[in-house]
Design a protein around this motif. Structure first.
Motif, PDB file in Angstrom:
ATOM      1  N   THR A   7       0.869  -1.410  -0.112  1.00  0.00           N
ATOM      2  CA  THR A   7       0.047  -0.031  -0.044  1.00  0.00           C
ATOM      3  C   THR A   7       0.944   1.360  -0.045  1.00  0.00           C
ATOM      4  N   LEU A   8       1.770   1.216   0.606  1.00  0.00           N
ATOM      5  CA  LEU A   8       2.895   2.411   0.851  1.00  0.00           C
ATOM      6  C   LEU A   8       3.524   2.761  -0.463  1.00  0.00           C
ATOM      7  N   ILE A   9       3.926   1.411  -1.133  1.00  0.00           N
ATOM      8  CA  ILE A   9       4.775   1.479  -2.390  1.00  0.00           C
ATOM      9  C   ILE A   9       3.513   2.265  -3.726  1.00  0.00           C
ATOM     10  N   SER A  10       2.447   1.811  -3.475  1.00  0.00           N
ATOM     11  CA  SER A  10       1.503   2.170  -4.278  1.00  0.00           C
ATOM     12  C   SER A  10       1.006   3.747  -4.278  1.00  0.00           C
ATOM     13  N   TYR A  11       0.960   3.968  -3.001  1.00  0.00           N
ATOM     14  CA  TYR A  11       1.054   5.490  -2.718  1.00  0.00           C
ATOM     15  C   TYR A  11       1.767   6.278  -3.261  1.00  0.00           C
ATOM     16  N   ILE A  12       3.115   5.947  -2.925  1.00  0.00           N
ATOM     17  CA  ILE A  12       4.392   6.716  -3.524  1.00  0.00           C
ATOM     18  C   ILE A  12       4.205   6.710  -5.213  1.00  0.00           C
ATOM     19  N   CYS A  13       3.917   5.476  -5.430  1.00  0.00           N
ATOM     20  CA  CYS A  13       3.808   5.689  -7.118  1.00  0.00           C
ATOM     21  C   CYS A  13       2.931   6.563  -7.488  1.00  0.00           C
ATOM     22  N   LEU A  14       1.661   6.780  -6.919  1.00  0.00           N
ATOM     23  CA  LEU A  14       0.712   7.492  -7.410  1.00  0.00           C
ATOM     24  C   LEU A  14       1.002   8.905  -6.986  1.00  0.00           C
ATOM     25  N   LYS A  15       1.617   8.962  -6.152  1.00  0.00           N
ATOM     26  CA  LYS A  15       2.036  10.525  -5.781  1.00  0.00           C
ATOM     27  C   LYS A  15       3.001  10.936  -6.733  1.00  0.00           C
ATOM     28  N   MET A  16       3.977  10.051  -7.212  1.00  0.00           N
ATOM     29  CA  MET A  16       5.015  10.664  -8.144  1.00  0.00           C
ATOM     30  C   MET A  16       4.383  10.965  -9.355  1.00  0.00           C
ATOM     31  N   LYS A  17       3.388   9.964  -9.651  1.00  0.00           N
ATOM     32  CA  LYS A  17       2.883  10.121 -11.248  1.00  0.00           C
ATOM     33  C   LYS A  17       2.016  11.477 -11.154  1.00  0.00           C
ATOM     34  N   LEU A  18       1.025  11.790 -10.116  1.00  0.00           N
ATOM     35  CA  LEU A  18       0.397  12.987  -9.804  1.00  0.00           C
ATOM     36  C   LEU A  18       1.294  14.246 -10.099  1.00  0.00           C
ATOM     37  N   ALA A  19       2.498  14.083  -9.319  1.00  0.00           N
ATOM     38  CA  ALA A  19       3.305  15.177  -9.260  1.00  0.00           C
ATOM     39  C   ALA A  19       3.811  15.586 -10.639  1.00  0.00           C
ATOM     40  N   MET A  20       4.234  14.269 -11.494  1.00  0.00           N
ATOM     41  CA  MET A  20       4.663  14.736 -12.733  1.00  0.00           C
ATOM     42  C   MET A  20       3.587  15.375 -13.729  1.00  0.00           C
ATOM     43  N   PHE A  21       2.189  14.743 -13.671  1.00  0.00           N
ATOM     44  CA  PHE A  21       1.155  15.236 -14.412  1.00  0.00           C
ATOM     45  C   PHE A  21       0.878  16.575 -14.045  1.00  0.00           C
ATOM     46  N   LEU A  22       0.998  17.094 -12.829  1.00  0.00           N
ATOM     47  CA  LEU A  22       0.515  18.396 -12.290  1.00  0.00           C
ATOM     48  C   LEU A  22       1.995  19.470 -12.557  1.00  0.00           C
ATOM     49  N   ASN A  23       2.930  18.884 -12.838  1.00  0.00           N
ATOM     50  CA  ASN A  23       4.182  19.647 -13.121  1.00  0.00           C
ATOM     51  C   ASN A  23       4.702  20.456 -11.643  1.00  0.00           C
ATOM     52  N   CYS A  24       4.735  19.526 -10.833  1.00  0.00           N
ATOM     53  CA  CYS A  24       5.193  19.948  -9.428  1.00  0.00           C
ATOM     54  C   CYS A  24       6.565  19.631  -9.536  1.00  0.00           C
ATOM     55  N   LYS A  25       7.547  20.529  -9.514  1.00  0.00           N
ATOM     56  CA  LYS A  25       9.056  20.337  -9.508  1.00  0.00           C
ATOM     57  C   LYS A  25       9.692  20.808  -8.416  1.00  0.00           C
ATOM     58  N   LEU A  36      -1.227  21.289  -3.044  1.00  0.00           N
ATOM     59  CA  LEU A  36      -2.180  21.022  -4.165  1.00  0.00           C
ATOM     60  C   LEU A  36      -2.052  19.590  -4.450  1.00  0.00           C
ATOM     61  N   LEU A  37      -0.681  19.019  -4.319  1.00  0.00           N
ATOM     62  CA  LEU A  37      -0.628  17.618  -4.708  1.00  0.00           C
ATOM     63  C   LEU A  37      -1.480  16.748  -3.685  1.00  0.00           C
ATOM     64  N   ASP A  38      -1.264  17.253  -2.233  1.00  0.00           N
ATOM     65  CA  ASP A  38      -1.739  16.442  -1.292  1.00  0.00           C
ATOM     66  C   ASP A  38      -3.499  16.389  -1.636  1.00  0.00           C
ATOM     67  N   TYR A  39      -3.908  17.649  -1.881  1.00  0.00           N
ATOM     68  CA  TYR A  39      -5.388  17.859  -2.255  1.00  0.00           C
ATOM     69  C   TYR A  39      -5.796  16.551  -3.480  1.00  0.00           C
ATOM     70  N   TYR A  40      -5.174  16.648  -4.289  1.00  0.00           N
ATOM     71  CA  TYR A  40      -5.317  15.806  -5.563  1.00  0.00           C
ATOM     72  C   TYR A  40      -5.167  14.270  -5.083  1.00  0.00           C
ATOM     73  N   VAL A  41      -4.291  13.783  -4.402  1.00  0.00           N
ATOM     74  CA  VAL A  41      -3.700  12.577  -4.035  1.00  0.00           C
ATOM     75  C   VAL A  41      -4.941  12.139  -3.146  1.00  0.00           C
ATOM     76  N   SER A  42      -5.164  12.862  -2.150  1.00  0.00           N
ATOM     77  CA  SER A  42      -6.504  12.673  -1.110  1.00  0.00           C
ATOM     78  C   SER A  42      -7.602  11.929  -1.930  1.00  0.00           C
ATOM     79  N   GLY A  43      -8.004  13.005  -2.694  1.00  0.00           N
ATOM     80  CA  GLY A  43      -9.217  12.871  -3.844  1.00  0.00           C
ATOM     81  C   GLY A  43      -9.173  11.735  -4.474  1.00  0.00           C
ATOM     82  N   PHE A  44      -8.048  11.384  -4.980  1.00  0.00           N
ATOM     83  CA  PHE A  44      -8.119  10.227  -5.781  1.00  0.00           C
ATOM     84  C   PHE A  44      -8.059   8.948  -5.002  1.00  0.00           C
ATOM     85  N   LEU A  45      -7.451   8.858  -3.786  1.00  0.00           N
ATOM     86  CA  LEU A  45      -7.694   7.928  -2.913  1.00  0.00           C
ATOM     87  C   LEU A  45      -8.912   7.559  -2.368  1.00  0.00           C
ATOM     88  N   TRP A  46      -9.584   8.716  -2.268  1.00  0.00           N
ATOM     89  CA  TRP A  46     -11.014   8.540  -1.616  1.00  0.00           C
ATOM     90  C   TRP A  46     -11.737   7.549  -2.752  1.00  0.00           C
TER      91      TRP A  46
END
Length: 257
Positions: A7-25, A36-46
């Motif tokens: 679960t932790l690995i999938s969460y990290i992978c999801l966070k990295m993918k969304l960070a790339m998609f949102l262009n968070c450098k 903002l990244l936490d906002y979208y990650v939390s919504g996706f997991l919900w």
């Protein structure tokens, strides 16, 4: 344990993918991007916990993005955002009452769950999101200019005393080197010493106090003492004035710094 690790690995992978998609450098240094990244990650997991379909995932994430867009770009207040969300959720219902098929993929139960989630995620912290987008934050000062007062060179054997180390009176009486004027006066006294030794030797044979009463001696001593005290008081006042000017100069430098 393996389940938690996966679960932790999938969460990290999801966070990295969304960070790339949102262009968070600058996630490590930019507080805004991290929120903002936490906002979208939390919504996706919900949404994942709600077992949404791919289309429902897409529509729900679009809803999250549109709410932030209304807040950031259109400067919608909390009341306006709630009205806008109500209008969007009103589109969900029986097919013959639907005004727009854009949100018809959610049923009533799912729509209520979405509203409840938005209440505890975005709307409960709406003021904080407004502060994030509208308020200017002070830049962190990582460097500053300072004026350093260097120690004046001393010509004597001992440096000038620290303010907290020794009093000026003790320093001036026992440590401060004599001034050039005092040295010259002592030299003159030594030169005149042999010439005046003979008159002093002759005068010592006779009593110098002959013809003076006790009252005369007291008055002379009192006058000499007053003259000495006045001279000492004047010298002390001059030294205190010098110290006061030095303190005022330091205070002005500290104020400017």
């Amino acid at each position: 344990m393996e389940l938690k690790l996966s679960t932790l690995i999938s969460y990290i992978c999801l966070k990295m993918k969304l960070a790339m998609f949102l262009n968070c450098k600058n996630l490590q240094t930019c507080f805004k991007e991290a929120i903002l990244l936490d906002y979208y990650v939390s919504g996706f997991l919900w949404a994942k916990g709600m077992d949404f379909s791919i289309i429902q995932y897409s529509k729900f994430m679009t809803l999250l993005d549109m709410l932030l867009h209304n807040l950031k770009t259109l400067h919608m207040s909390l009341e306006d955002s709630l009205k806008w969300l109500g209008e969007v959720m009103a589109e969900i219902g029986p097919p013959h009452l639907q005004k727009n098929e854009k949100w018809s993929i959610f049923d009533i139960k799912q729509a209520n769950a979405i509203i409840d989630y938005l209440k505890i995620s975005l709307f409960q912290h709406y003021k904080l999101y407004e502060f994030l987008f509208y308020s200017t934050r002070e830049e962190i000062v990582i460097g500053t200019e300072q004026t350093i007062e260097t120690v004046k060179p001393s010509g004597g054997l001992f440096p000038n005393p620290l303010e907290e180390g020794i009093s000026f009176d003790i320093y001036s009486a026992f440590i401060e080197p004599p001034s050039t004027l005092d040295t010259e006066m002592k030299g003159l006294d030594q030169e005149q010493g042999p010439e005046e030794s003979q008159p002093e030797a002759s005068a010592s044979d006779t009593d110098a106090l002959v013809g003076f009463t006790i009252e005369d001696i007291k008055s002379v001593l009192a006058q000499v003492t007053d003259d000495i005290l006045i001279g000492i008081q004047t010298e002390i006042n001059e030294k205190l004035q010098i110290q006061e000017e030095a303190f005022n100069a330091r205070i002005e430098k500290l104020k400017k710094a």
